[in-house]
Scaffold this active site. Structure first.
Site, PDB file in Angstrom:
ATOM      1  N   TYR A   7       3.847  10.393  -7.337  1.00  0.00           N
ATOM      2  CA  TYR A   7       4.075   9.074  -6.744  1.00  0.00           C
ATOM      3  C   TYR A   7       3.142   8.822  -5.558  1.00  0.00           C
ATOM      4  O   TYR A   7       3.576   8.415  -4.491  1.00  0.00           O
ATOM      5  CB  TYR A   7       5.518   8.916  -6.281  1.00  0.00           C
ATOM      6  N   ASP A  23      14.864  11.116  -4.037  1.00  0.00           N
ATOM      7  CA  ASP A  23      14.101  11.707  -5.129  1.00  0.00           C
ATOM      8  C   ASP A  23      12.685  11.155  -5.100  1.00  0.00           C
ATOM      9  O   ASP A  23      12.487   9.945  -5.037  1.00  0.00           O
ATOM     10  CB  ASP A  23      14.760  11.360  -6.464  1.00  0.00           C
TER      11      ASP A  23
END
Length: 127
Positions: A78, A73
């Site tokens: 990010y 995931d």
């Protein structure tokens, strides 16, 4: 070692998920939520691989795959996580259940984020 330092986090169970089978690694497999996807009980979260050097981050993802942790995931939010995961899963995409996310709130922006995620991950689909 805690989950932040390893990038490894337990997958959440829903009431209808149940252990399905064990891999050769002894890893229990479960149904992912309301999908028909079967994933290891332990998944890999992409946040922690933003901070180590790229080579170490890619190695960590590959080692996790070798251990049977094949649910990954990540998110567009990010930073470099998607790119690092893409490098790590190159040549192994068929072994991975891959999820990513977008913080965008309109369909057009989500589509843009998805297109960028696919490019970053080096794949033509997410699961």
């Amino acid at each position: 070692m805690d989950e932040r330092s390893t990038g490894i986090a337990a997958a959440h169970r829903t009431e209808d998920s149940e252990p399905v089978r064990k891999e050769r690694t002894g890893m229990k497999k479960i149904k992912l939520g309301k999908t028909n996807l079967i994933v290891p009980e332990i998944g890999f979260g992409g946040i922690p691989i933003q901070t180590p050097p790229e080579e170490a981050a890619v190695r960590l993802v590959r080692e996790s795959l070798d251990l049977g942790i094949t649910f990954i995931d990540t998110s567009r939010m990010y930073t470099c996580s998607e790119e690092r995961i893409g490098k790590a899963i190159a040549g192994r995409r068929d072994q991975v259940v891959l999820a990513t996310k977008s913080a965008s709130r309109t369909g057009d922006k989500v589509q843009e984020d998805l297109a960028q995620s696919l490019k970053n991950l080096g794949t033509d689909y997410v699961d």
